[in-house]
Enzyme design. Structure first.
Site, PDB file in Angstrom:
ATOM      1  N   TYR A 161    -110.267 -13.275  44.169  1.00 41.78           N
ATOM      2  CA  TYR A 161    -109.264 -13.586  43.131  1.00 41.78           C
ATOM      3  C   TYR A 161    -107.856 -13.432  43.725  1.00 41.78           C
ATOM      4  O   TYR A 161    -106.915 -14.108  43.332  1.00 41.78           O
ATOM      5  CB  TYR A 161    -109.483 -12.685  41.915  1.00 41.78           C
ATOM      6  CG  TYR A 161    -108.898 -13.249  40.634  1.00 41.78           C
ATOM      7  CD1 TYR A 161    -109.329 -14.470  40.118  1.00 41.78           C
ATOM      8  CD2 TYR A 161    -107.901 -12.560  39.944  1.00 41.78           C
ATOM      9  CE1 TYR A 161    -108.784 -14.982  38.952  1.00 41.78           C
ATOM     10  CE2 TYR A 161    -107.360 -13.063  38.776  1.00 41.78           C
ATOM     11  CZ  TYR A 161    -107.805 -14.272  38.284  1.00 41.78           C
ATOM     12  OH  TYR A 161    -107.262 -14.778  37.127  1.00 41.78           O
ATOM     13  N   LYS A 168    -101.462 -12.706  37.839  1.00 42.63           N
ATOM     14  CA  LYS A 168    -101.833 -12.298  36.470  1.00 42.63           C
ATOM     15  C   LYS A 168    -101.213 -10.949  36.108  1.00 42.63           C
ATOM     16  O   LYS A 168    -100.841 -10.719  34.956  1.00 42.63           O
ATOM     17  CB  LYS A 168    -103.355 -12.234  36.317  1.00 42.63           C
ATOM     18  CG  LYS A 168    -104.057 -13.593  36.369  1.00 42.63           C
ATOM     19  CD  LYS A 168    -103.591 -14.547  35.301  1.00 42.63           C
ATOM     20  CE  LYS A 168    -104.476 -15.784  35.207  1.00 42.63           C
ATOM     21  NZ  LYS A 168    -103.869 -16.828  34.368  1.00 42.63           N
TER      22      LYS A 168
HETATM   23  P1  NAP Z   1    -108.658 -25.260  33.576  1.00 40.56           P
HETATM   24  O1  NAP Z   1    -109.375 -26.039  32.556  1.00 40.56           O
HETATM   25  O2  NAP Z   1    -108.763 -25.734  34.992  1.00 40.56           O
HETATM   26  O3  NAP Z   1    -107.147 -25.117  33.127  1.00 40.56           O
HETATM   27  C1  NAP Z   1    -106.116 -24.759  34.028  1.00 40.56           C
HETATM   28  C2  NAP Z   1    -105.007 -25.704  33.731  1.00 40.56           C
HETATM   29  O4  NAP Z   1    -103.803 -25.376  34.457  1.00 40.56           O
HETATM   30  C3  NAP Z   1    -105.384 -27.122  34.143  1.00 40.56           C
HETATM   31  O5  NAP Z   1    -105.092 -27.987  33.069  1.00 40.56           O
HETATM   32  C4  NAP Z   1    -104.478 -27.347  35.314  1.00 40.56           C
HETATM   33  O6  NAP Z   1    -104.230 -28.684  35.628  1.00 40.56           O
HETATM   34  C5  NAP Z   1    -103.260 -26.623  34.810  1.00 40.56           C
HETATM   35  N1  NAP Z   1    -102.208 -26.580  35.818  1.00 40.56           N
HETATM   36  C6  NAP Z   1    -102.312 -26.244  37.122  1.00 40.56           C
HETATM   37  N2  NAP Z   1    -101.127 -26.456  37.712  1.00 40.56           N
HETATM   38  C7  NAP Z   1    -100.278 -26.926  36.745  1.00 40.56           C
HETATM   39  C8  NAP Z   1     -98.934 -27.340  36.745  1.00 40.56           C
HETATM   40  N3  NAP Z   1     -98.174 -27.301  37.837  1.00 40.56           N
HETATM   41  N4  NAP Z   1     -98.392 -27.786  35.579  1.00 40.56           N
HETATM   42  C9  NAP Z   1     -99.130 -27.850  34.460  1.00 40.56           C
HETATM   43  N5  NAP Z   1    -100.409 -27.466  34.404  1.00 40.56           N
HETATM   44  C10 NAP Z   1    -100.969 -27.016  35.549  1.00 40.56           C
HETATM   45  O7  NAP Z   1    -109.163 -23.752  33.612  1.00 40.56           O
HETATM   46  P2  NAP Z   1    -109.180 -22.585  32.519  1.00 40.56           P
HETATM   47  O8  NAP Z   1    -110.167 -21.623  33.051  1.00 40.56           O
HETATM   48  O9  NAP Z   1    -109.334 -23.124  31.147  1.00 40.56           O
HETATM   49  O10 NAP Z   1    -107.768 -21.929  32.697  1.00 40.56           O
HETATM   50  C11 NAP Z   1    -106.844 -21.722  31.629  1.00 40.56           C
HETATM   51  C12 NAP Z   1    -106.186 -20.355  31.769  1.00 40.56           C
HETATM   52  O11 NAP Z   1    -107.176 -19.366  31.501  1.00 40.56           O
HETATM   53  C13 NAP Z   1    -105.640 -20.064  33.161  1.00 40.56           C
HETATM   54  O12 NAP Z   1    -104.443 -19.341  33.039  1.00 40.56           O
HETATM   55  C14 NAP Z   1    -106.723 -19.181  33.746  1.00 40.56           C
HETATM   56  O13 NAP Z   1    -106.228 -18.347  34.789  1.00 40.56           O
HETATM   57  C15 NAP Z   1    -107.108 -18.394  32.508  1.00 40.56           C
HETATM   58  N6  NAP Z   1    -108.370 -17.679  32.574  1.00 40.56           N
HETATM   59  C16 NAP Z   1    -109.511 -18.337  32.916  1.00 40.56           C
HETATM   60  C17 NAP Z   1    -110.705 -17.633  32.986  1.00 40.56           C
HETATM   61  C18 NAP Z   1    -111.970 -18.326  33.386  1.00 40.56           C
HETATM   62  O14 NAP Z   1    -112.947 -17.633  33.758  1.00 40.56           O
HETATM   63  N7  NAP Z   1    -112.056 -19.629  33.332  1.00 40.56           N
HETATM   64  C19 NAP Z   1    -110.745 -16.265  32.681  1.00 40.56           C
HETATM   65  C20 NAP Z   1    -109.570 -15.623  32.328  1.00 40.56           C
HETATM   66  C21 NAP Z   1    -108.377 -16.342  32.292  1.00 40.56           C
HETATM   67  P3  NAP Z   1    -104.964 -29.233  36.973  1.00 40.56           P
HETATM   68  O15 NAP Z   1    -106.426 -29.289  36.677  1.00 40.56           O
HETATM   69  O16 NAP Z   1    -104.330 -30.553  37.216  1.00 40.56           O
HETATM   70  O17 NAP Z   1    -104.646 -28.271  38.111  1.00 40.56           O
END
Ligand code: NAP
Length: 261
Positions: A161, A168
């Site tokens: 990570y 984070k």
């Molecule tokens: P996700 O569907 O891949 O969403 C991440 C989003 O961030 C994507 O839409 C991505 O676009 C966008 N992003 C990246 N760079 C960007 C930029 N420069 N401008 C605008 N958007 C941008 O994954 P997710 O897991 O749902 O993530 C959402 C949030 O939840 C994140 O903050 C992640 O760290 C958090 N989170 C996730 C988990 C997990 O296990 N999945 C757990 C805890 C927290 P692109 O695809 O184009 O890069």
């Protein structure tokens, strides 16, 4: 018999971070739309535009716009468009994060300056950039809520990570500082620290399936969480029940954070 009034009807919100149907941001957007919220949804670039437009076709009258959160000009343009479209905003969901692949494997001490800056810019500074622009619109509706997504890697070490854990940790501190800053305008700022969910972003972390297995073995609930469950908690924070909560990081992880080993 009293009719159930949807908790977010008459509310308008901005959701940043929808990539596809697995995105946590999409689960929150869909749930908020079902509760009656009017939504603006952004996509990072043309690569995702089709996806986002197709998904958004299932909700009523969405406003769709591009927004790379590292681009101030695009952020300004987005907020000009939101000003023109909505009387004000009630909530903002920030669910964007990114780190370069080489910084999500190997030794943390090898993190490059450029990789560190990129991860912090997309995953952390973007919350400040959004909050500053959203504050006047949130104030117009008497206040509102800003919600971001974090992970336990902010507090504890998870293999690979790496720099995202540091981003984070800074994001959670940012939540507290923004909450202090914007609270007098009745703007609440919180994070959900979610358990692992298989999304596009998660698939970029080598060994993610081992993390999932560990939650299944050791979390008090013997499982991780679903995006729909994260969305339920998000709706609580975005709706009237969340009005006294600010500066908080709410653990939505099946209790995993409570365990020592
Ligand atoms: P996700 O569907 O891949 O969403 C991440 C989003 O961030 C994507 O839409 C991505 O676009 C966008 N992003 C990246 N760079 C960007 C930029 N420069 N401008 C605008 N958007 C941008 O994954 P997710 O897991 O749902 O993530 C959402 C949030 O939840 C994140 O903050 C992640 O760290 C958090 N989170 C996730 C988990 C997990 O296990 N999945 C757990 C805890 C927290 P692109 O695809 O184009 O890069």
């Amino acid at each position: 018999m009293a009719l159930k009034v949807p908790v977010l009807s008459t509310r308008a919100g901005l959701v940043v971070g929808v990539a596809n149907q697995r995105s946590i941001a999409w689960a929150i957007a869909r749930a908020a739309a079902l509760e009656g919220a009017a939504l603006a949804i952004t996509y990072q670039n043309e690569r995702l535009e089709d996806n986002v437009r197709k998904l958004a076709a299932s909700i009523a009258d969405p406003f769709i716009a591009p927004c790379d959160v590292t681009d101030d000009a695009q952020l300004d343009k987005l907020f000009e468009a939101l000003e023109a479209r909505y009387q004000g905003l009630d909530f903002v969901v920030h669910a964007a994060a990114f780190a370069e692949r080489p910084d999500l494997e190997g030794r943390f001490s090898d993190t490059t300056r450029a990789g560190f800056q990129k991860a912090m810019d997309v995953s952390t500074y973007s919350l400040i950039a959004l909050a500053r622009r959203a504050a006047p619109l949130l104030e117009r509706t008497g206040g509102g809520t800003i919600l971001t997504l974090s992970y336990l890697g902010a507090e504890r070490v998870f293999p690979n990570y790496n720099v995202m854990g540091v981003a984070k940790a800074a994001l959670e501190a940012t939540v507290r500082y923004l909450a202090a800053d914007l609270g007098p305008q009745n703007i609440r700022v919180n994070a959900i620290s979610a358990g692992p969910v298989k999304t596009l972003a998660a698939s970029g972390i080598p060994g993610f399936s081992t993390i999932l297995d560990t939650y299944r073995e050791r979390a008090p609930l013997r499982r991780t969480v679903t995006s729909a469950e994260i969305a339920d908690v998000a709706l609580m924070l975005l709706g009237p029940a969340g009005r006294p909560i600010s500066g908080e990081v709410i653990m939505v992880d099946g209790g995993f954070h409570a365990m020592g080993i």
